[in-house]
Design a protein around this motif. Structure first.
Motif, PDB file in Angstrom:
ATOM      1  N   TYR A   1       0.863  -1.180   0.000  1.00 26.61           N
ATOM      2  CA  TYR A   1       0.000   0.000   0.000  1.00 26.61           C
ATOM      3  C   TYR A   1       0.898   1.228   0.000  1.00 26.61           C
ATOM      4  CZ  TYR A   1      -3.619   3.323   1.463  1.00 26.61           C
ATOM      5  OH  TYR A   1      -4.473   4.387   1.530  1.00 26.61           O
TER       6      TYR A   1
ATOM      7  N   TYR B   1       3.413  -4.336   3.955  1.00 25.18           N
ATOM      8  CA  TYR B   1       2.990  -4.631   5.320  1.00 25.18           C
ATOM      9  C   TYR B   1       2.787  -6.140   5.439  1.00 25.18           C
ATOM     10  CZ  TYR B   1       2.145   0.385   5.492  1.00 25.18           C
ATOM     11  OH  TYR B   1       2.305   1.752   5.453  1.00 25.18           O
TER      12      TYR B   1
ATOM     13  N   TRP C   1      -7.927  -4.961   4.361  1.00 27.84           N
ATOM     14  CA  TRP C   1      -7.152  -3.808   3.836  1.00 27.84           C
ATOM     15  C   TRP C   1      -7.638  -3.458   2.430  1.00 27.84           C
ATOM     16  CZ3 TRP C   1      -1.961  -1.526   5.029  1.00 27.84           C
ATOM     17  CH2 TRP C   1      -1.645  -1.646   6.391  1.00 27.84           C
TER      18      TRP C   1
ATOM     19  N   ALA D   1      -4.482  -1.353  -2.439  1.00 28.09           N
ATOM     20  CA  ALA D   1      -3.883  -2.351  -1.545  1.00 28.09           C
ATOM     21  C   ALA D   1      -3.764  -3.663  -2.314  1.00 28.09           C
ATOM     22  CB  ALA D   1      -4.730  -2.532  -0.297  1.00 28.09           C
TER      23      ALA D   1
ATOM     24  N   ALA E   1      -8.161  -2.756   9.806  1.00 31.35           N
ATOM     25  CA  ALA E   1      -7.185  -2.269   8.820  1.00 31.35           C
ATOM     26  C   ALA E   1      -6.657  -0.902   9.226  1.00 31.35           C
ATOM     27  CB  ALA E   1      -7.823  -2.210   7.434  1.00 31.35           C
ATOM     28  N   GLU E   2      -7.541  -0.053   9.689  1.00 32.11           N
ATOM     29  CA  GLU E   2      -7.160   1.307  10.083  1.00 32.11           C
ATOM     30  C   GLU E   2      -6.254   1.289  11.316  1.00 32.11           C
ATOM     31  OE1 GLU E   2      -8.005   3.803   8.038  1.00 32.11           O
ATOM     32  OE2 GLU E   2      -6.735   5.096   9.296  1.00 32.11           O
TER      33      GLU E   2
ATOM     34  N   TYR F   1      -2.845  -0.054  10.214  1.00 31.09           N
ATOM     35  CA  TYR F   1      -2.142   0.930   9.383  1.00 31.09           C
ATOM     36  C   TYR F   1      -1.572   2.066  10.227  1.00 31.09           C
ATOM     37  CZ  TYR F   1      -1.402   4.639   5.947  1.00 31.09           C
ATOM     38  OH  TYR F   1      -0.844   5.637   5.203  1.00 31.09           O
ATOM     39  N   LYS F   2      -2.376   2.574  11.145  1.00 30.74           N
ATOM     40  CA  LYS F   2      -1.945   3.687  12.011  1.00 30.74           C
ATOM     41  C   LYS F   2      -0.669   3.338  12.773  1.00 30.74           C
ATOM     42  CE  LYS F   2      -5.053   7.292  13.153  1.00 30.74           C
ATOM     43  NZ  LYS F   2      -6.498   7.076  12.988  1.00 30.74           N
TER      44      LYS F   2
ATOM     45  N   LYS G   1       2.295   2.388  10.029  1.00 29.10           N
ATOM     46  CA  LYS G   1       2.738   3.513   9.203  1.00 29.10           C
ATOM     47  C   LYS G   1       3.206   4.688  10.051  1.00 29.10           C
ATOM     48  CE  LYS G   1       2.992   6.331   5.591  1.00 29.10           C
ATOM     49  NZ  LYS G   1       3.949   6.159   4.490  1.00 29.10           N
TER      50      LYS G   1
END
Lengths: 88, 240
Positions: free
Chosen positions: B89, B94, B111, B120, B225-226, B229-230, B233
């Protein structure tokens, strides 16, 4: 006291891992990691050229502790090495 | 013999069955004088998994055997297999690893749902190859991707690794160093040859020094997913 030739310490990130690099020694299950003190003692036992007394003196000097404390810690660590089969 | 370029390694093998041949197609290259290693497929290989597991066909045995030979060979080229689902992504990879049946693929499909399938992309759904390129870990697709052939012939710079377990709520936190080593070793192949073993540990050392590792309890909501990712990332975890 000497570490068997088949075992080596390997640095992975912040850990020192004991690995079997010789097929002659048993591959143990699980993972043995050493802290920095363990690593210090291991490095002295790897060559097998030092007497227990010399190793204890080195520990006392390195960590600024009295000989009795160093000796107790050394034999405790040595016992766990023996139990794991890492000593000759 | 057919020559394939997998994870930027030239590998030579000759599939006997369609399963391996079809899945390897994307990696086929023309004749080259540079062959990094060869995998021989024997008709009567006594070590084929099928001998112990009658549930597998000869084609599946060939696919699995060549796959494990590849991943073992990969170690010599500064690479390691991680049993994981790998998603790319924003040009970063990931990795989500876990024992079978935990929901790695489910998580990366979340994702895709959340960020869009065009954005993604699954690099490899089960067995991505991680390889060091100038000391930097990259994730590669391979022909070997588990039950379903979900893999792309691409390489993407590794961003972070997360070990998953199931949970009612989504929680994520950084994973302690020695636990990360242990978790990784549980989800890769461990060679018995001394030189390969040392090489594998060296590669693992570089990987773990290059990217952060997390542990996450996840459910199947899109929020998962959020949350992942947070943390991966931006380093923002919802648990210490």
């Amino acid at each position: 006291m000497k570490i068997k030739d088949g075992y080596k310490l390997c640095k992975v990130k912040d850990s020192s891992i004991v690995i079997a690099v010789d097929n002659a020694v048993m591959d143990f299950n699980g993972l043995v990691t050493l802290n920095s003190t363990g690593e210090f003692i291991w490095s002295m036992l790897e060559k097998g050229e030092m007497t227990d007394e010399q190793v204890i003196e080195a520990i006392a000097k390195e960590y600024n502790v009295d000989k009795n404390t160093a000796s107790a810690d050394f034999y405790e660590f040595a016992d766990s090495l023996k139990e794991a089969g890492f000593l000759e | 013999m057919a020559l394939y370029r997998i994870a930027d390694i030239n590998v030579e093998y000759e599939p006997r069955f369609d399963m391996l041949r079809e899945r390897s197609k994307k990696y086929l290259i023309g004749p080259s004088d540079k062959v990094n290693f060869k995998i021989s497929i024997k008709n009567d290989d006594p070590s084929k998994p099928g001998d112990n597991n009658s549930g597998l066909s000869d084609a599946e045995c060939e696919y699995i055997a060549v796959g494990s030979s590849f991943y073992k060979g990969l170690i010599s080229f500064n690479g390691l297999l991680l049993h994981a689902s790998a998603v790319a992504y924003e040009n970063e990879a990931y990795l989500f690893s876990a024992p079978c049946g935990t929901g790695k693929s489910t998580h990366t499909s979340i994702w895709q749902k959340h960020f869009g399938k065009d954005k993604a992309v699954i690099i490899n759904d089960d067995k991505p190859a991680i390889r060091l390129v100038n000391g930097i870990p990259y994730v590669y697709g391979t022909p070997f991707s588990g039950q379903f052939d979900i893999s792309e012939n691409i390489s993407v710079k590794l961003k972070a690794i997360t070990f998953l377990h199931r949970s009612d709520i989504n929680t994520i936190k950084p994973m302690d160093g020695s636990k990360a080593i242990y978790s990784f070793l549980n989800q890769t192949i461990k060679p018995s040859e001394p030189e390969l073993k040392l090489k594998a540990y060296k590669t693992l050392d570089t990987i773990l020094n290059s990217v952060p590792v997390f542990e996450m309890g996840c459910n199947m909501d899109e929020e998962a997913a959020e949350v992942a990712y947070k943390a991966m990332k931006e380093g923002i975890c919802n648990e210490d």
